[in-house]
Enzyme design. Structure first.
Site, PDB file in Angstrom:
ATOM      1  N   GLY A   1     -19.688  -1.082  15.974  1.00 62.25           N
ATOM      2  CA  GLY A   1     -18.411  -1.046  16.668  1.00 62.25           C
ATOM      3  C   GLY A   1     -17.352  -0.249  15.914  1.00 62.25           C
ATOM      4  CB  THR A   2     -16.379  -0.184  12.345  1.00 58.27           C
ATOM      5  OG1 THR A   2     -16.148  -1.602  12.283  1.00 58.27           O
ATOM      6  CG2 THR A   2     -15.355   0.537  11.474  1.00 58.27           C
TER       7      THR A   2
ATOM      8  CG  ASN B   1     -11.102  -9.292  17.371  1.00 60.45           C
ATOM      9  OD1 ASN B   1     -10.382  -8.485  17.951  1.00 60.45           O
ATOM     10  ND2 ASN B   1     -10.953  -9.565  16.087  1.00 60.45           N
TER      11      ASN B   1
ATOM     12  CD  GLN C   1     -15.475 -10.359  19.981  1.00 61.99           C
ATOM     13  OE1 GLN C   1     -16.040 -11.288  20.553  1.00 61.99           O
ATOM     14  NE2 GLN C   1     -15.616 -10.146  18.682  1.00 61.99           N
TER      15      GLN C   1
ATOM     16  CB  SER D   1     -20.783  -4.107  17.741  1.00 66.33           C
ATOM     17  OG  SER D   1     -21.381  -4.639  16.585  1.00 66.33           O
TER      18      SER D   1
ATOM     19  CG  HIS E   1     -22.980  -7.547  14.353  1.00 68.19           C
ATOM     20  ND1 HIS E   1     -22.156  -8.583  13.996  1.00 68.19           N
ATOM     21  CD2 HIS E   1     -22.241  -6.422  14.215  1.00 68.19           C
ATOM     22  CE1 HIS E   1     -20.974  -8.094  13.628  1.00 68.19           C
ATOM     23  NE2 HIS E   1     -21.000  -6.782  13.755  1.00 68.19           N
TER      24      HIS E   1
ATOM     25  CB  THR F   1     -32.672  10.031  10.185  1.00 70.39           C
ATOM     26  OG1 THR F   1     -32.856  11.315   9.569  1.00 70.39           O
ATOM     27  CG2 THR F   1     -34.021   9.502  10.670  1.00 70.39           C
TER      28      THR F   1
ATOM     29  CB  CYS G   1      -8.366 -14.291   4.818  1.00 70.45           C
ATOM     30  SG  CYS G   1      -6.937 -14.491   3.795  1.00 70.45           S
TER      31      CYS G   1
END
Ligand code: PLP
Length: 394
Positions: free
Chosen positions: A72-73, A152, A180, A200, A202, A238, A326
């Site tokens: 996602g990032t 999120n 999300q 994303s 995960h 790759t 945090c």
């Protein structure tokens, strides 16, 4: 010891065993590089293309509009930075919102340091971006709008189709962070009117470190990773074949199962929310009461700190998160909660529960049994709470 209860599926999800199994051969005997010409390579290439078709089908896109990334990032960074630079001849103005994930906010800040102008739109008390504010912020130099599909932290679902329509009408690139939502609720690129979106694996039971970007045919984003000619010269490197196969399998399972899962999680979510309000006083729901993700409950608890609640939940074998993840190690409260108009104290006192498919009614019972005791214990030690309740002279 009590069974561990995981309630932080907005942070990450456990990988579905069926996905792990689908990935395994691609680590071992099927190790070919998809960019090579012999059969070992073409088999990998076919696996990558099957995954691409699966991801495309989940979001109503064409396979050739799906590009694999590291998550996602990367997809957000690529869309925002690549989308801005691809359109810099048309202007330098970008519109975003105050509640974006850092994967969008920081690229916007980067662009601001490099000659672009960024308008950051406020949100209402529920975290909703008003499409009218987007309209008002437009200038003839606006080249990119980026607002997320669902937040999120607070789970609020945004009026993305309306914002997308504003952008489409004017030929402005519209990116939306759907990390999300893809795999959790229906996401259809034709209905959202977006030019790009971020996925994303995960976050919906796939492996970490792999994701995808949708880039609409005709929309432009400069390449962000340069090197070999993979992904039509747009994203070099790759292919992460096993990860991509895992993402493809996650997309296939989500397409088949997401509707049932989200219906079931909505019931758990609503039971947790009403149970909390019944059992604990001086608490407040953060985010929109109904326009929210089926798996998100975010609560502010007067007088105590989110971090302390996390630790006490953990002692009860319950994994939850505080509104402020945090990350930086600083004690800054979440920018999302502050954008809702909350005070620093309130923002610090938030806790987030996010359900996933293995959660049960029994898990909700366990939380509802533990939470009031945790709150009582922390409030008993809290001068802040005593002060707020007027129990001591200040
Ligand atoms: C998790 C998340 C990201 C980052 O995705 P990664 O794959 O972990 O890099 C971006 N945006 C939102 C809204 C997220 O929840």
């Amino acid at each position: 010891m009590a069974e561990m209860i995981y309630l932080d599926h907005a942070a990450t999800t456990p990988t579905d065993p069926r996905i792990v199994e689908a990935m395994l051969p691609w680590f071992s005997e099927q190790f070919g590089n998809p960019s090579t010409l012999y059969s070992l390579g073409t088999q990998s290439r076919e696996a990558v293309e099957t995954a691409r078709a699966g991801v495309a089908a989940l979001i109503g896109a064409k396979p050739e509009e799906v590009y694999f990334t590291s998550g996602g990032t990367e997809s957000d960074n690529w869309a925002v930075i690549g989308g801005a630079y691809a359109n810099e001849k048309k202007g330098n103005h970008i519109i975003t919102s105050a509640i974006e994930h850092h994967a969008v906010l920081e690229p916007c800040q980067f662009l601001e340091k490099h000659g672009f102008e960024v308008t950051t739109l406020p949100v209402d008390q529920y975290g909703i971006v008003d499409p009218d504010d987007v309209l008002k912020a437009l200038t003839d130099r606006t080249i990119l709008i980026t607002t997320m599909h669902a937040n999120n932290e607070i789970g609020t679902i945004e009026p993305i189709a309306e914002i997308g329509a504003i952008a489409r009408e004017r030929g402005i690139h519209f990116h939306t962070d759907t990390v999300q939502t893809v795999g959790r609720i229906p996401v259809d690129v034709t209905k959202l009117n977006c030019d790009s979106l971020a996925i994303s694996a995960h976050k919906f039971y796939g492996p970490k470190g792999v994701g995808a970007m949708y880039l609409r045919k005709g929309a432009r984003a400069l390449p962000y990773m340069m090197g070999g000619g993979q992904e039509k010269n747009r994203r070099a490197g790759t292919h992460n074949v096993s990860g991509i196969v895992g993402l493809g399998k996650a997309a296939e399972l989500a397409a088949a199962e997401m509707e049932d899962i989200s219906a079931r999680l909505t019931v758990l979510r609503d039971r947790l929310m009403s149970g909390i309000f019944e059992k604990i006083e001086d608490v407040k729901l953060n985010g929109h009461p109904t326009l929210r993700l089926p798996n998100n409950v975010n609560i502010s608890v007067d007088g105590i700190e989110g971090e302390s609640m996390i630790l006490l939940f953990d002692m009860n074998s319950i994994s939850v998160s505080s509104g402020s993840a945090c990350t930086s190690g600083t004690l800054d409260p979440s920018h999302v909660l502050l954008a809702l108009g909350m005070s620093h104290e309130q923002a610090h006192g938030s806790v987030r529960f996010t359900f996933g498919k293995s959660n049960t009614d029994d898990h909700v019972d366990r939380v509802l049994a533990a939470f009031p005791c945790i709150v009582d214990r922390l409030r008993a030690m809290s001068p802040l709470y005593a002060m707020q309740k007027g129990k001591v002279a200040v």
